[in-house]
Design a protein around this motif. Structure first.
Motif, PDB file in Angstrom:
ATOM      1  N   TRP A   1      58.228  39.362  57.423  1.00  0.00           N
ATOM      2  CA  TRP A   1      57.715  40.690  57.763  1.00  0.00           C
ATOM      3  C   TRP A   1      56.711  40.612  58.901  1.00  0.00           C
ATOM      4  O   TRP A   1      56.733  41.429  59.826  1.00  0.00           O
ATOM      5  N   LEU A   2      55.827  39.618  58.859  1.00  0.00           N
ATOM      6  CA  LEU A   2      54.842  39.468  59.938  1.00  0.00           C
ATOM      7  C   LEU A   2      55.514  39.122  61.265  1.00  0.00           C
ATOM      8  O   LEU A   2      55.108  39.600  62.325  1.00  0.00           O
TER       9      LEU A   2
ATOM     10  N   ARG B   1      57.102  42.248  62.702  1.00  0.00           N
ATOM     11  CA  ARG B   1      56.169  43.326  62.967  1.00  0.00           C
ATOM     12  C   ARG B   1      55.282  43.064  64.179  1.00  0.00           C
ATOM     13  O   ARG B   1      54.914  43.997  64.893  1.00  0.00           O
ATOM     14  N   ARG B   2      54.990  41.774  64.416  1.00  0.00           N
ATOM     15  CA  ARG B   2      53.927  41.494  65.389  1.00  0.00           C
ATOM     16  C   ARG B   2      54.325  41.845  66.817  1.00  0.00           C
ATOM     17  O   ARG B   2      53.516  42.325  67.602  1.00  0.00           O
TER      18      ARG B   2
ATOM     19  N   LEU C   1      51.913  31.507  63.647  1.00  0.00           N
ATOM     20  CA  LEU C   1      52.423  32.044  62.388  1.00  0.00           C
ATOM     21  C   LEU C   1      53.145  30.968  61.591  1.00  0.00           C
ATOM     22  O   LEU C   1      52.969  30.846  60.377  1.00  0.00           O
TER      23      LEU C   1
END
Length: 311
Positions: A38-39, A42-43, A76
């Motif tokens: 998800w990150l 989204r980023r 990440l």
């Protein structure tokens, strides 16, 4: 390592057997994977700055070369790798200790023997002695002790690792060993509890060899007391199993054996001993938790989160 021991899960990897002391921590890995995906989605190139900043200002900063739109995923990935290693470390991967057997002295066996004439003068008394010898031979590195009783109870041999001495003492028990008339198994069981307490035994087995005389409410209360301190009460019947045997074994969380079940008794005292300690939240007596080293390894990917930008 933090966290309570909730169970043991064995994993075999390339011939190496690992045991997970806290396997429920692995449930966090799928959650971590979903959060990472998800990150990553989204980023975007500029993250939340693209939504919060004025579009004209962003275009100007891009023209001046002040905006890096490469959006490297290394930070990440480093964060997810570090958290993944932490989760696996918390799961408690462990290898078996080389000195496992030395910890079994925390799990003693107390033989409580009915030495009243109704037992020692019985035709099957030699078989009862044979049953006791099989039990002693199965102790391995577990210490043992002997208690004899009739109308009263006495310690015949304190807790010791000298199984030869125990066997010799067992062979000497006869009709004249205990002078007190009667059959009071509760006295013998009480002595067994005291012996376990004095030896500071964590777990343990109490083996009551009897013809069933005197098994009543007082001895049943002692069976509950033995189970309450983490030990087990099992009974060896001289001649037939009555309801009293089954009731006492159930209260003491043990088993009932007949004189023809020598191998069953030996298995009960050998293979079941370690399982008993593991079930009482003492698995670290047998396994070395290596999860702490994974926590140190997690520091390596975290170094990428602290890289210094050089102008």
């Amino acid at each position: 390592m933090p966290g309570a021991v909730v169970g043991l899960e064995r994993v075999v990897m390339n011939g190496l057997e690992l045991t997970l002391l806290r396997p429920l921590w692995l449930l966090a890995l799928p959650v971590l994977g979903v959060a990472g995906w998800w990150l990553y989605r989204r980023r975007g190139g500029l993250g939340d700055w693209q939504r919060a900043s004025d579009p004209a200002l962003l275009r100007a900063m891009v023209a001046l070369g002040r905006v890096d739109k490469s959006a490297s995923g290394a930070p990440l990935l480093a964060l997810l790798a570090a958290l993944g290693l932490v989760v696996i470390g918390l799961a408690g991967p462990a290898v078996e200790r080389r000195d496992t057997l030395s910890f079994r002295n925390l799990d003693a066996v107390i033989f409580v023997i009915d030495a009243s004439p109704s037992v020692t003068e019985h035709t099957r008394w030699p078989q009862m002695l044979t049953m006791g010898r099989f039990g002693l031979a199965a102790l391995g590195t577990r210490p043992g002790g002997l208690i004899v009783f009739a109308g009263d109870a006495y310690v015949a041999s304190d807790v010791t690792l000298d199984h030869l001495q125990l066997g010799q003492t067992l062979s000497l028990i006869g009709p004249e060993t205990v002078p007190d008339p009667g059959s009071r198994p509760e006295r013998g069981l009480q002595r067994a509890v005291e012996m376990l307490d004095d030896a500071e035994v964590l777990a343990g087995d109490v083996i009551l060899l009897t013809d069933g005389a005197g098994l009543a409410s007082p001895s049943l209360q002692m069976a509950w007391a033995i189970a309450a301190r983490g030990a087990r009460l099992s009974l060896v019947a001289l001649d037939g199993v009555s309801a009293g045997f089954e009731t006492h074994a159930a209260a003491g969380q043990g088993r009932v054996f007949t004189l023809d079940q020598t191998e069953d008794l030996a298995t009960w005292l050998s293979s079941a001993a370690r399982t008993q300690l593991e079930q009482q939240d003492y698995p670290l007596l047998f396994w070395q938790d290596v999860g702490r080293y994974l926590l140190l390894l997690a520091l390596v990917p975290m170094l990428f989160l602290f890289r210094k930008e050089v102008a």
